[in-house]
Design an enzyme around this catalytic site. Structure first.
Site, PDB file in Angstrom:
ATOM      1  N   ASP A  55      65.292 -53.807  11.704  1.00 42.96           N
ATOM      2  CA  ASP A  55      64.168 -54.165  12.570  1.00 42.96           C
ATOM      3  C   ASP A  55      62.880 -53.693  11.911  1.00 42.96           C
ATOM      4  O   ASP A  55      62.584 -52.503  11.889  1.00 42.96           O
ATOM      5  CB  ASP A  55      64.389 -53.473  13.933  1.00 42.96           C
ATOM      6  CG  ASP A  55      63.251 -53.721  14.893  1.00 42.96           C
ATOM      7  OD1 ASP A  55      62.414 -54.604  14.615  1.00 42.96           O
ATOM      8  OD2 ASP A  55      63.204 -53.025  15.932  1.00 42.96           O
ATOM      9  N   ASN A  57      59.700 -54.581  12.754  1.00 45.58           N
ATOM     10  CA  ASN A  57      58.507 -54.436  13.607  1.00 45.58           C
ATOM     11  C   ASN A  57      58.787 -53.632  14.875  1.00 45.58           C
ATOM     12  O   ASN A  57      58.027 -53.692  15.839  1.00 45.58           O
ATOM     13  CB  ASN A  57      57.908 -55.813  13.940  1.00 45.58           C
ATOM     14  CG  ASN A  57      58.920 -56.708  14.665  1.00 45.58           C
ATOM     15  OD1 ASN A  57      60.074 -56.317  14.843  1.00 45.58           O
ATOM     16  ND2 ASN A  57      58.497 -57.880  15.093  1.00 45.58           N
ATOM     17  N   ASP A  63      65.103 -58.566  12.080  1.00 45.46           N
ATOM     18  CA  ASP A  63      64.300 -59.728  11.687  1.00 45.46           C
ATOM     19  C   ASP A  63      64.423 -59.979  10.180  1.00 45.46           C
ATOM     20  O   ASP A  63      65.053 -59.203   9.459  1.00 45.46           O
ATOM     21  CB  ASP A  63      62.837 -59.518  12.096  1.00 45.46           C
ATOM     22  CG  ASP A  63      62.355 -58.114  11.768  1.00 45.46           C
ATOM     23  OD1 ASP A  63      62.530 -57.711  10.610  1.00 45.46           O
ATOM     24  OD2 ASP A  63      61.853 -57.413  12.681  1.00 45.46           O
ATOM     25  N   ASP A 234      79.003 -74.066  11.049  1.00 43.02           N
ATOM     26  CA  ASP A 234      79.479 -73.573  12.331  1.00 43.02           C
ATOM     27  C   ASP A 234      80.391 -74.609  12.997  1.00 43.02           C
ATOM     28  O   ASP A 234      80.082 -75.810  13.009  1.00 43.02           O
ATOM     29  CB  ASP A 234      78.253 -73.319  13.222  1.00 43.02           C
ATOM     30  CG  ASP A 234      78.600 -72.668  14.533  1.00 43.02           C
ATOM     31  OD1 ASP A 234      79.176 -71.576  14.498  1.00 43.02           O
ATOM     32  OD2 ASP A 234      78.294 -73.245  15.593  1.00 43.02           O
ATOM     33  N   GLU A 294      83.553 -72.515   9.017  1.00 43.17           N
ATOM     34  CA  GLU A 294      84.141 -71.747  10.117  1.00 43.17           C
ATOM     35  C   GLU A 294      85.370 -72.535  10.555  1.00 43.17           C
ATOM     36  O   GLU A 294      85.324 -73.348  11.473  1.00 43.17           O
ATOM     37  CB  GLU A 294      83.171 -71.589  11.289  1.00 43.17           C
ATOM     38  CG  GLU A 294      83.717 -70.576  12.271  1.00 43.17           C
ATOM     39  CD  GLU A 294      83.192 -70.692  13.697  1.00 43.17           C
ATOM     40  OE1 GLU A 294      83.508 -69.806  14.496  1.00 43.17           O
ATOM     41  OE2 GLU A 294      82.504 -71.676  14.018  1.00 43.17           O
TER      42      GLU A 294
HETATM   43  C1  GLC Z   1      80.685 -70.287  16.297  1.00 45.77           C
HETATM   44  C2  GLC Z   1      79.893 -69.028  16.161  1.00 45.77           C
HETATM   45  C3  GLC Z   1      79.821 -68.356  17.498  1.00 45.77           C
HETATM   46  C4  GLC Z   1      79.125 -69.301  18.458  1.00 45.77           C
HETATM   47  C5  GLC Z   1      79.810 -70.658  18.475  1.00 45.77           C
HETATM   48  C6  GLC Z   1      78.970 -71.686  19.160  1.00 45.77           C
HETATM   49  O1  GLC Z   1      81.981 -70.053  16.694  1.00 45.77           O
HETATM   50  O2  GLC Z   1      80.460 -68.207  15.184  1.00 45.77           O
HETATM   51  O3  GLC Z   1      79.165 -67.128  17.440  1.00 45.77           O
HETATM   52  O4  GLC Z   1      79.110 -68.750  19.731  1.00 45.77           O
HETATM   53  O5  GLC Z   1      80.044 -71.138  17.187  1.00 45.77           O
HETATM   54  O6  GLC Z   1      77.917 -72.077  18.330  1.00 45.77           O
END
Ligand code: GLC
Length: 570
Positions: A55, A57, A63, A234, A294
């Site tokens: 952090d 700030n 950030d 994601d 992912e």
């Molecule tokens: C993925 C991310 C998770 C998020 C989900 C919805 O699983 O890692 O943190 O909540 O997608 O975007």
């Protein structure tokens, strides 16, 4: 008599000299694999959850300038690429995974100029920045969705998935959100339902619409042009849904949110996702960028599909099966490692912002620090690319909320107490023993556990036996030892239930890694004959053993959770 004895000695000497050579000739010569060439195969990745890293700030939330200020630390740890979870403008319902503008930075985290500076400063240190691409859905506050929901004939109506209900108050089908409840949200303004695999504030994009693909790919290009080196994708599993909206098969029982369990047959892992991944890969290849997935898979076969039939999809689908090994088990880890080795270039993860920290998951409550070192010695010496999660290197543990009122992650509030949410693995990085662990001068957005006094970067750097210095040691070996960087992975003593032992072997170097995964001392005979190494001389490179072995031909003694990494010379 004397002559006979002399002849006998002569025959014995000849036998002793010749037989081992004859035997040795039967060992097939080792074929070294081609060394991995791509930058991401040689890199060590590190995941930063920006709210919780540093952090700058002093508002209690991390950030981008905070991350920049810690690049030297990451560099000295041995990190080559930093993946930052979403830092784009967002209402923060899902802490950034609900994006309302893909081409900017949330003011809470800084500005585009701050991101440019981070990319430039990383480059100076020969490091790369990876961003998170939230492909499956946007925020419900994204201008695209605001338009989409404005009327049935809006220009962007078809950018999301709108359907009529089955009848009054009845959603279009039985699909459920992974965050609880129906995956359909009724919108009275236009009298239809929209689909959201995650929170209702995260409507799913319609990837069957070419305009959606174009807009999303434009944003990918935007960031590549700014100098980022890849994306973590994601929720790729859920980009597509069955257009006929077939009900998912219902399974016995209910989940943590009290919803009936279902098999996600019609709204996850549809084959169409591979077309998108191939196109995204072609775009990324123009920038020598990497795509990390992912990829939640139940089997190695499913994982394998994400590499693409011709290695033309994801370079780095994450192997989450590794995190599902329920307890330390040499047998289970061996199976997982050889499985992913057969699938493609392995990507090892032991925890992340959605998964309980490895320190807590695999710790036994007594030997957690030894186990943390053992885990590091394992996933950082395997063939493949590791992704560290911030704080793993100092032994950060999960710090779950104890009261429902304290919970920040909405799934924890909805699912309490069965589902406590993900706050526990997202607490602030512990930099020092100063108040708030040196993360911020004000109370951070999530509390730090009292153990930060001992488990923090500053304190651990001074202690040669700390988890942090152990991580630095393994990562330094990975950088400097060709066999660890480039070599084949070869399991030894494959039936041992307690000790996970393997070789990393390149053309001219062999390294042995022996990990005692049990809480009892183990004495093992290493079966190195098939490798022609039964009388090799070991040189210890890194160990937690009080007395490392000086031979591999006798019994090798490993203390509980002991780690022994040694170079073997013939
Ligand atoms: C993925 C991310 C998770 C998020 C989900 C919805 O699983 O890692 O943190 O909540 O997608 O975007």
């Amino acid at each position: 008599m004397a002559i006979r004895f002399a002849i006998f000695i002569l025959i014995l000497a000849v036998a002793l000299l010749v037989l081992p050579r004859l035997f040795a000739r039967r060992v097939p010569p080792f074929q070294a694999p081609a060394p991995p060439q791509e930058w991401w195969q040689r890199a060590v990745f590190y995941e930063v959850y920006p709210r919780s890293f540093a952090d700058s700030n002093d508002n209690g939330i991390g950030d981008i300038p905070g991350i920049t200020s810690r690049l030297d630390y990451l560099h000295s740890l041995g990190v080559d690429a930093v993946w930052i979870t979403p830092c784009f403008p967002s209402p923060q319902v899902d802490f950034g995974y609900d994006v309302s503008d893909y081409e900017n930075i949330d003011p809470m985290y800084g500005s585009l100029a701050d991101m440019d500076l981070l990319i430039a400063e990383a480059k100076k240190r020969d490091m790369r920045i990876i961003l998170d691409f939230v492909m499956n859905h946007t925020s419900d506050q994204h201008p695209w969705f605001l338009d989409s929901r404005s009327s049935r004939t809006a220009a962007k109506r078809d950018w999301y998935i709108w359907r009529d209900g089955k009848g009054p108050g009845q959603p279009p089908n039985n699909w459920t959100s992974v965050f609880g409840g129906s995956a359909w949200q009724y919108d009275p303004a236009t009298g239809q339902y929209y689909y959201h695999y995650f929170y209702p504030q995260q409507p799913d994009l319609n990837w069957r619409n070419p305009a959606v693909k174009k807009a999303m790919f434009d944003s990918v290009r935007f960031w590549y042009e700014r100098g980022i080196s890849g994306f973590r994708l994601d929720a790729v599993d859920t980009l597509f849904e069955d257009p006929n909206l077939t009900d998912n098969p219902v399974l016995p029982g209910t989940n943590k949110f009290g919803d009936p369990k279902t098999e996600e047959k019609y709204n996850a892992k549809l084959p169409e996702v591979h077309d998108i991944l191939r196109e995204l890969r072609a775009l990324s290849d123009q920038y020598h960028a990497v795509l990390i997935g992912e990829t939640w898979t139940k089997t190695i076969e499913e994982l394998k599909a994400y590499y693409g039939l011709h290695d033309n999809e994801l370079q780095m689908p994450m192997d989450f099966l590794f995190t599902t090994v329920p307890k330390l088990s040499a047998t289970d880890f061996r199976t997982q490692i050889s499985g992913v080795n057969s699938a493609g270039w392995p990507v090892y993860v032991v925890s992340n912002h959605d998964i309980v920290r490895s320190y807590t998951r695999w710790g036994d409550g007594v030997h957690n620090d030894q186990i943390a070192k053992l885990i590091a010695a394992m996933y950082l010496t395997l063939r493949g690319t590791p992704i560290l999660y911030y704080g793993e290197e100092i032994g950060m543990k999960n710090t779950d909320p104890t009261l429902k009122d304290e919970v920040k992650d909405p799934i924890g509030r909805r699912g309490w107490p069965l589902e406590k949410g993900r706050d526990g693995e997202r607490t602030p990085m512990q930099w020092s023993d100063a108040p708030n662990a040196g993360f911020s001068s004000v109370a951070p957005w999530l509390p730090v556990p009292p153990t930060y006094k001992t488990y923090n970067v500053e304190t651990e750097l001074k202690d040669p036996a700390s988890i942090l210095n152990f991580y630095k040691g393994v990562l330094a070996l990975r950088r400097t030892q060709p066999a660890l960087r480039d070599g084949a992975w070869i399991a030894v003593n494959e039936n041992d239930p307690n000790v996970l032992a393997y070789l990393r072997r390149s053309g001219d170097q062999t390294i042995l890694v022996a990990l005692n995964m049990s809480d009892a001392p183990q004495a093992i005979r290493l079966k190195l004959g098939p490798q022609g190494l039964s009388s090799a001389r070991p040189t210890t490179l890194l160990t937690t053993l009080s007395t490392p072995p000086d031979t591999v031909s006798g019994k090798v003694h490993l203390e509980p959770f002991g780690v022994w990494i040694a170079r073997l010379d013939k």
